[in-house]
Design a protein around this motif. Structure first.
Motif, PDB file in Angstrom:
ATOM      1  N   ASN A 599     -91.235 -46.410  88.427  1.00 34.88           N
ATOM      2  CA  ASN A 599     -91.847 -44.977  88.530  1.00 34.88           C
ATOM      3  C   ASN A 599     -93.486 -45.658  87.744  1.00 34.88           C
ATOM      4  OD1 ASN A 599     -90.665 -46.069  86.080  1.00 34.88           O
ATOM      5  ND2 ASN A 599     -90.558 -44.010  85.116  1.00 34.88           N
ATOM      6  N   SER A 636     -92.849 -48.623  81.439  1.00 33.24           N
ATOM      7  CA  SER A 636     -92.657 -48.014  81.443  1.00 33.24           C
ATOM      8  C   SER A 636     -92.801 -46.155  81.817  1.00 33.24           C
ATOM      9  CB  SER A 636     -91.029 -47.503  81.180  1.00 33.24           C
ATOM     10  OG  SER A 636     -91.236 -46.571  80.139  1.00 33.24           O
ATOM     11  N   LYS A 637     -92.769 -45.745  82.377  1.00 28.19           N
ATOM     12  CA  LYS A 637     -93.028 -43.985  82.746  1.00 28.19           C
ATOM     13  C   LYS A 637     -92.235 -43.197  82.080  1.00 28.19           C
ATOM     14  CE  LYS A 637     -95.808 -40.588  85.462  1.00 28.19           C
ATOM     15  NZ  LYS A 637     -95.424 -40.136  86.954  1.00 28.19           N
ATOM     16  N   LEU A 638     -92.460 -41.859  81.228  1.00 30.10           N
ATOM     17  CA  LEU A 638     -91.960 -41.292  80.760  1.00 30.10           C
ATOM     18  C   LEU A 638     -92.529 -39.724  81.243  1.00 30.10           C
ATOM     19  CD1 LEU A 638     -90.798 -42.519  77.246  1.00 30.10           C
ATOM     20  CD2 LEU A 638     -89.957 -42.634  79.490  1.00 30.10           C
ATOM     21  N   ASP A 639     -91.556 -38.665  81.680  1.00 27.21           N
ATOM     22  CA  ASP A 639     -92.098 -37.043  81.630  1.00 27.21           C
ATOM     23  C   ASP A 639     -92.715 -36.478  80.922  1.00 27.21           C
ATOM     24  OD1 ASP A 639     -91.458 -37.319  84.334  1.00 27.21           O
ATOM     25  OD2 ASP A 639     -89.570 -37.095  84.710  1.00 27.21           O
ATOM     26  N   SER A 640     -91.936 -36.947  79.708  1.00 24.56           N
ATOM     27  CA  SER A 640     -92.306 -36.481  78.823  1.00 24.56           C
ATOM     28  C   SER A 640     -91.770 -36.882  76.996  1.00 24.56           C
ATOM     29  CB  SER A 640     -91.396 -34.601  78.010  1.00 24.56           C
ATOM     30  OG  SER A 640     -90.169 -34.575  78.536  1.00 24.56           O
ATOM     31  N   GLY A 650     -97.906 -33.950  78.710  1.00 21.57           N
ATOM     32  CA  GLY A 650     -97.987 -34.332  80.035  1.00 21.57           C
ATOM     33  C   GLY A 650     -97.137 -35.410  80.361  1.00 21.57           C
ATOM     34  N   PRO A 651     -96.993 -35.970  81.396  1.00 26.29           N
ATOM     35  CA  PRO A 651     -96.303 -37.874  80.987  1.00 26.29           C
ATOM     36  C   PRO A 651     -97.203 -38.451  80.839  1.00 26.29           C
ATOM     37  CG  PRO A 651     -97.036 -36.872  83.391  1.00 26.29           C
ATOM     38  CD  PRO A 651     -97.363 -35.653  82.542  1.00 26.29           C
ATOM     39  N   TYR A 723     -97.622 -46.150  73.358  1.00 25.57           N
ATOM     40  CA  TYR A 723     -97.368 -44.344  73.633  1.00 25.57           C
ATOM     41  C   TYR A 723     -98.908 -43.826  74.761  1.00 25.57           C
ATOM     42  CZ  TYR A 723     -92.315 -44.400  73.013  1.00 25.57           C
ATOM     43  OH  TYR A 723     -90.987 -44.737  72.763  1.00 25.57           O
ATOM     44  N   CYS A 726    -100.097 -40.712  80.446  1.00 26.08           N
ATOM     45  CA  CYS A 726    -100.501 -41.496  82.283  1.00 26.08           C
ATOM     46  C   CYS A 726    -101.322 -40.275  83.246  1.00 26.08           C
ATOM     47  CB  CYS A 726     -99.305 -41.370  82.362  1.00 26.08           C
ATOM     48  SG  CYS A 726     -98.916 -42.159  84.209  1.00 26.08           S
TER      49      CYS A 726
END
Length: 908
Positions: A599, A636-640, A650-651, A723, A726
């Protein structure tokens, strides 16, 4: 005949007078024209003939002078270019002589004088001019010199000048006689003109007296009438004129003006009387009654009503007064009319006067004691004040009004509008005053309560003032202390930056020479000695790492960190970080994994250099504190995501560095993020390092609008997670300055911990790709002889001819003396003439725009590189110099220079 003349229009009378004057002027012009023609002939003779004769005389004399100058110049120098004026003069003087002889042919004495001049010129040409030219052309210089010692030609030229001057003097005398004759004839012409002008003036005066006599009298009457009007007296006797011309029209217009003024004066008097009456009224009904009563007298109206706007000029009109009305009004007129309703409401809305004529019989009846009859016309008109309708007046009359009645009504309505506004405003003020009286009583009660509260507030305020004074004194002390701390921090930063620069310079030569020894290309070192050299090189690399960290810290404390966003390609991370840490993992027998989850986008925007530095710091620590197991970089990608003090909108992307090392105890987790602090800070600690990496990483994270988190258990491992927002679109950091003790310079290379040198000694530098350097000439410019020695020994191994210079002046001198120089390695920090000035001179004054010049400096900030490139450097390399990087750079630019020279050779 006389009657026909006086009945002409003014234009005809004036035309008749002008015709007589024009006739006399024509006669005057004919006489004067004859006299002027004679004078013109004399003037032409003076301006044309005499001036041209003098000009030709000077021209002949100039031609002789040109011949003499050309002859002497040629005789002295032998240069045939001097013969050009000689031959031109030889040709031109005959042409000018012919023209002059033709112009004076009527004067025999001047013809003889000119003939004598001609004879002398021809004599000079034969005996002197052409004679000397021929001798010089024949190469008989001795005879030429003998001739000039005798100089017989000079006497002939002097004789020509005297004859020319005599000739011109005679011409001047003749010209003076002609001027005297011309003045005499001019005097006669002036007398004739005065006589003719006097005749014309007499005729013009007579005509003007006759014509103006009939005009002035009427004009005087008109002026008298206008003066009476200006004095306020409009009752003036009317003007009578017997003629039928424009004067008659002027008199009639003046009579009409008198009538209009009398009418306006009458209206003005009526308006003034109305104004006086209305000023006495203070109620809307009384005001309206008075207005209608006065209006009935002035305009002969038989019925009227006044409607006044209500509710602060709202949306309704109320009838407050009527004239000649009675019980019948209850059935005829309405008490209240809305805006836009009926003709009255529409008149108020449009603010236009409505005229109603040919009224039907049942519209309204005007009653008297004897009978009743319908009116012939009705008028509905608004009273407007400052673009607002304040009232509407409706009147009816048995007769139709003249235009002047409507003019009077308009002025009366303007006066009514002002009066109604004044009355309504006064009523509102009285109402507000009554309300204010009531409110004043309430305020007085509240004021007493506020006084009690005020006394309490004064006591509180006194205490606050004391606290405020104490706070101000404390703030002043803190400000002074802060200034001292800032000054101390600045001095410390400058000292560390200067010391870092000074340490890099000798370290550069130490690393280069230790690398040469470690390679042992000559084969004269034992294996143990090679190991010593490798240890020296490794120790120097460790020292360089420490210097970089100290320099980073100094720049951080100076608050000069900047970020620049760019696109970061996350698909390159596996190969990129494997290149950084692959050999480290292999040497420590650790598994190294870079995992990019599905993702995660391929591209996102941040400061790529700062991101790499953070991740390299985290990975470097992971390898340092991990002896077995694995090290993993997971993206990795986190939506929140949300953490204490960090709430992105945002993400986010999560960069996790996971190791199976010694871990960190809970009481040390905050300590490790402070500068110069480590989890194990004892003198017997097992792991080295300065303790700056995590502090720098944490502050860099804040600069990138991110968050750095830690999870760890002793003896199980640690997880450092970075963190970052994105952001898949470019964003402007607006040159954010880093204010805390945060990150610094990004050093390009591998891990810089002990045992992992930036420069891979085992790499072979003798590959075929460096053969292009053989036989080429390189100029090494550095004020440190150690650096010169190290670079010279290194480059000579590749069969390069090395020239050296220890300052900018020696560099410029060497470049001028050795055009075969193919590339220059230029140190920036030099005394007297530094690298920047040397670059400018090489590029701008010596015009060596294509010569490759590589700037070498111990300063490694991005702005230092940009400053070197803007000053004219082809590229930039930092100290200590990485030999492989330097050789690759030199090969690249020397190949480009060879290609450029080949293209130029083909073009030529």
């Amino acid at each position: 005949m006389d009657n026909r003349v006086w009945n002409l229009k003014v234009r005809g009378k004036i035309a008749l007078g002008y015709s007589m004057i024009l006739f006399l002027l024509g006669l005057f012009l004919v006489i004067v024209q004859g006299r002027i023609s004679e004078l013109e002939q004399e003037t032409v003779m003076l301006s044309g003939h005499d001036m041209q004769v003098n000009a030709l005389t000077f021209q002949i004399e100039k031609n002789v002078l040109d011949m003499e100058t050309g002859q002497r110049g040629y005789a002295l120098t032998g240069d045939e270019s001097y013969l050009a004026p000689y031959y031109d003069g030889l040709e031109q003087w005959r042409i000018h002589y012919t023209d002059l002889n033709a112009m004076i042919s009527g004067n025999s004495s001047q013809v003889d004088n000119l003939s004598n001049i001609k004879t002398n010129i021809e004599t000079w040409i034969v005996k002197s001019g052409q004679y000397v030219v021929d001798l010089k052309q024949a190469g008989r210089d001795a005879e030429v010199s003998a001739y000039f010692r005798a100089d017989t030609g000079k006497s002939i030229v002097d004789q020509i000048r005297k004859q020319s001057k005599h000739f011109r003097d005679i011409e001047k005398t003749i010209t003076s006689q002609r001027i005297t004759n011309l003045k005499s004839r001019n005097s006669q012409l002036i007398v004739t003109m005065y006589i003719l002008w006097s005749l014309v003036a007499l005729v013009a005066i007579a005509a003007s007296i006759l014509i103006s006599g009939g005009i002035v009298k009427t004009l005087k009457n008109v002026i008298d009438a206008i003066n009476h009007i200006a004095d306020g007296n409009s009752k003036v006797r009317r003007i009578e004129v017997k003629t039928k011309d424009e004067i008659h029209d002027l008199a009639m217009a003046t009579n009409r003006l008198l009538e209009n003024v009398e009418r306006e004066q009458r209206i003005s008097d009526q308006v003034a009387r109305m104004s006086v009456k209305l000023q006495e009224k203070t109620a809307p009904a009384d005001l309206s009654d008075t207005f209608l009563s006065q209006l009935a007298t002035m305009l002969e109206i038989q019925y009227g009503a006044v409607y006044i706007a209500q509710g602060n000029y709202g949306d309704s009109l109320v009838r407050v007064s009527s004239y000649a009305g009675g019980e019948e009004d209850i059935h005829i007129g309405r008490e209240k009319v809305m805006m836009g309703e009926g003709l009255v409401g529409q008149c108020a809305l449009d603010q236009n006067v409505l005229k109603l004529q040919e009224l039907p019989g049942d519209y309204i009846h005007i009653s008297s004691g004897l009978g009743r009859t319908p009116p012939r016309q009705a008028v509905i008109a608004p009273a407007v004040f400052e673009n607002r309708t304040v009232a509407v007046v409706e009147v009816a009359s048995l007769m139709k009004w003249a235009p002047e009645h409507f003019t009077l009504l308009k002025q009366m309505l303007d006066l009514l509008a002002v009066s109604v506004n004044s009355v309504m405003t006064r009523m509102q003020i009285e109402q507000l005053y009554s309300e204010s009286q009531t409110m004043n009583e309430e305020l007085q009660t509240q004021s007493e309560e506020l006084q009690i509260q005020t006394h309490e507030l004064i006591n509180v305020n006194s205490k606050l003032e004391t606290q405020k004074q104490f706070a101000e004194n404390t703030a002043a002390d803190l400000e002074e202390l802060n200034e001292e701390l800032e000054r101390s921090s600045r001095y410390k930063s400058e000292f560390l930056a200067n010391m870092s620069h000074e340490l890099r310079t000798p370290l550069n030569s130490m690393l280069l020479l230790s690398q040469i020894l470690a390679e042992n290309q000559g084969g004269n070192l034992t294996e143990e000695q090679q190991t010593y050299a490798s240890v020296i090189h490794s120790s120097g690399s460790d020292l360089l790492s420490i210097i970089n960290d100290i320099l980073d810290l100094s720049k951080v404390e100076a608050g000069k960190m900047q970020i620049e966003t760019s696109a970061v390609n996350l698909t390159e991370f596996p190969s990129l970080f494997d290149g950084y840490f692959g050999k480290t993992a292999e040497s420590k027998k650790l598994e190294f994994i870079v995992d990019i989850q599905d993702n995660v986008p391929d591209i996102f925007y941040t400061d790529e250099l700062r991101l790499h530095q953070i991740l390299r710091n985290l990975l470097s620590n992971a390898f340092k504190f991990t002896e077995k197991g694995s090290v993993k970089l997971e993206v990795s990608k986190l939506d929140s995501f949300s953490a204490a003090g960090y709430h992105p909108s945002g993400p986010v992307l999560a960069f996790s560095v996971i190791d199976s090392g010694i871990g960190i105890s809970s009481d040390k987790r905050n300590l490790i993020f402070e500068a110069f602090q480590q989890a194990d800070g004892s003198t017997a600690r097992k792991f080295g390092g300065t303790g700056l990496g995590l502090s720098i990483s944490q502050q860099l994270t804040k600069l990138l609008d991110g968050h750095l988190a830690l999870k760890s258990k002793p003896n199980e491992g640690s997880i450092f997670t970075l963190y970052l927002p994105c952001t898949e679109e470019p964003w402007d950091p607006q040159s954010q300055l880093f204010n805390s003790e945060a990150a610094a310079t990004v050093e390009v290379g591998g891990v810089t911990d002990s045992g992992y040198s930036e420069i891979r000694i085992e790499d072979s530098l003798n590959s075929a790709e460096y053969r292009c350097l053989a036989g080429k000439t390189v100029l090494v410019v550095d004020d440190d002889s150690r650096n010169i020695f190290a670079l010279t020994k290194t480059l000579q191994k590749y069969d390069m001819k090395v020239l050296t210079a220890q300052n900018g002046f020696e560099c410029l001198q060497t470049v001028r003396e050795h055009p075969e120089i193919g590339i220059v390695l230029l140190d920036i920090m030099m005394p007297v003439l530094d690298g920047y000035d040397t670059l400018s001179i090489l590029r701008e004054e010596l015009l060596l725009s294509e010569l490759p010049i590589i700037a070498v400096s111990a300063k490694t900030m991005k702005e230092d590189r940009e400053k070197c490139l803007s000053a004219g450097a082809t590229d930039f390399i930092k100290k200590p110099v990485v030999i492989k990087e330097l050789l690759q750079m030199m090969c690249q630019y020397m190949k480009e220079q060879c290609d450029w020279r080949s293209e130029n050779a083909e073009t030529r």
